[in-house]
Design an enzyme around this catalytic site. Structure first.
Site, PDB file in Angstrom:
ATOM      1  N   SER A  67       0.819  -1.086   0.109  1.00 34.17           N
ATOM      2  CA  SER A  67      -0.093   0.042   0.005  1.00 34.17           C
ATOM      3  C   SER A  67       0.823   1.175   0.071  1.00 34.17           C
ATOM      4  CB  SER A  67      -0.719   0.088   1.189  1.00 34.17           C
ATOM      5  OG  SER A  67      -1.711  -1.349   1.313  1.00 34.17           O
TER       6      SER A  67
HETATM    7  N1  SAM Z   1      -0.800  -4.987   4.008  1.00 31.35           N
HETATM    8  C1  SAM Z   1      -0.092  -5.124   2.767  1.00 31.35           C
HETATM    9  C2  SAM Z   1       1.304  -4.561   2.670  1.00 31.35           C
HETATM   10  O1  SAM Z   1       1.761  -4.050   3.711  1.00 31.35           O
HETATM   11  O2  SAM Z   1       1.950  -4.996   1.909  1.00 31.35           O
HETATM   12  C3  SAM Z   1      -0.700  -4.691   1.464  1.00 31.35           C
HETATM   13  C4  SAM Z   1      -1.888  -5.633   1.047  1.00 31.35           C
HETATM   14  S1  SAM Z   1      -2.282  -5.568  -0.493  1.00 31.35           S
HETATM   15  C5  SAM Z   1      -2.912  -3.814  -0.844  1.00 31.35           C
HETATM   16  C6  SAM Z   1      -3.799  -6.496  -0.076  1.00 31.35           C
HETATM   17  C7  SAM Z   1      -3.523  -7.988  -0.212  1.00 31.35           C
HETATM   18  O3  SAM Z   1      -4.832  -8.661   0.373  1.00 31.35           O
HETATM   19  C8  SAM Z   1      -2.828  -8.910  -0.859  1.00 31.35           C
HETATM   20  O4  SAM Z   1      -1.565  -9.546  -0.706  1.00 31.35           O
HETATM   21  C9  SAM Z   1      -3.944  -9.655  -1.322  1.00 31.35           C
HETATM   22  O5  SAM Z   1      -3.400 -11.028  -1.900  1.00 31.35           O
HETATM   23  C10 SAM Z   1      -4.621  -9.970  -0.134  1.00 31.35           C
HETATM   24  N2  SAM Z   1      -6.256 -10.686  -0.147  1.00 31.35           N
HETATM   25  C11 SAM Z   1      -6.958 -10.496  -0.898  1.00 31.35           C
HETATM   26  N3  SAM Z   1      -7.943 -11.133  -0.581  1.00 31.35           N
HETATM   27  C12 SAM Z   1      -7.724 -11.811   0.490  1.00 31.35           C
HETATM   28  C13 SAM Z   1      -8.331 -12.631   1.302  1.00 31.35           C
HETATM   29  N4  SAM Z   1      -9.671 -13.144   1.255  1.00 31.35           N
HETATM   30  N5  SAM Z   1      -7.661 -13.297   2.517  1.00 31.35           N
HETATM   31  C14 SAM Z   1      -6.444 -12.762   2.747  1.00 31.35           C
HETATM   32  N6  SAM Z   1      -5.706 -11.923   2.011  1.00 31.35           N
HETATM   33  C15 SAM Z   1      -6.499 -11.337   0.912  1.00 31.35           C
END
Ligand code: SAM
Length: 218
Positions: A67
């Site tokens: 992010s």
């Molecule tokens: N918090 C992260 C960081 O600091 O790098 C950024 C996260 S990124 C914007 C969103 C993340 O949510 C991705 O890695 C994606 O694979 C994950 N994601 C999407 N759907 C999900 C789910 N149902 N359960 C867990 N993770 C999920």
């Protein structure tokens, strides 16, 4: 947190990033200190090293992103984390947001859907000496075995507040989640001591989708 001999690199870029976040309205000293403390370039490929301190989301592989630092600071500030709180993060991604939460003293539980992202995130947590519980799975369902949580932070775009996450939030707790399809509104929802939601709608952001049973379909 472990002392890191390679954390001096890009120190001045990191200070500038802190100033940028401050100029965008985040004045929370604890959050700014954590952003200054956790080198973001560790979380990115070497090719992106020079861009790590731009206030932008960046690719981390598998179509996912780390992010934007402002967004991380914003969510962290609104989560109102105190030392020792049990925090559930949905969307581990690179581990950057998780490390910021650990730096604030959270007892972190983090769930990521894509197993490919986890080895690198896990390596980051241990590099800093943090020891969160990490799980691969559908975070839209939370982590029922470890509930209740004082705080829940969703770092992907959710269609709404899912039943599972709400049930796993402790009375008195806060859940922060971006809701919506193309553009998301950050929702901050407090659970009163008698289990009622008090919702605040904050600013708009763009996240990758939360894919899962109580999220969007793939
Ligand atoms: N918090 C992260 C960081 O600091 O790098 C950024 C996260 S990124 C914007 C969103 C993340 O949510 C991705 O890695 C994606 O694979 C994950 N994601 C999407 N759907 C999900 C789910 N149902 N359960 C867990 N993770 C999920």
């Amino acid at each position: 947190m472990k002392p890191l001999e390679d954390s001096y690199k890009h120190k001045s870029l990191r200070k500038k990033l802190v100033q940028t976040i401050l100029s965008k309205g985040i004045r929370d000293e604890r959050v700014l200190t954590a952003i200054d403390l956790i080198p973001r370039h560790f979380f990115l490929d070497n090719a992106l090293d020079e861009h790590a301190y731009q206030d932008k989301a960046m690719p981390i592989g598998n179509g996912q992103t780390i992010s934007q630092p402002y967004t991380v600071a914003y969510q962290t500030h609104h989560l109102e984390v105190a030392k020792g709180m049990k925090v559930l993060e949905i969307g581990t991604g690179s581990g950057y947001q998780g490390c910021i939460l650990c730096a604030l003293g959270a007892q972190l539980y983090t769930v990521e859907r894509l197993p490919e992202l986890l080895p690198r995130a896990a390596a980051m947590f241990s590099k800093f000496g943090f020891n969160p519980q990490i799980k691969i799975g559908d975070g839209s369902l939370g982590w029922p075995e470890m509930a209740p949580f004082d705080r829940i932070i969703v770092t992907a775009a959710a269609p709404g507040l899912g039943k599972s996450l709400w049930e796993q939030l402790r009375p008195g707790g806060i859940i922060l989640l971006p809701m919506g399809n193309k553009v998301q509104i950050m929702n901050k929802i407090r659970k009163t001591h008698d289990g009622q939601p008090i919702r605040e709608t904050l600013d708009s952001f763009r996240f990758v989708p939360l894919i899962g049973s109580e999220g969007y379909s793939e």
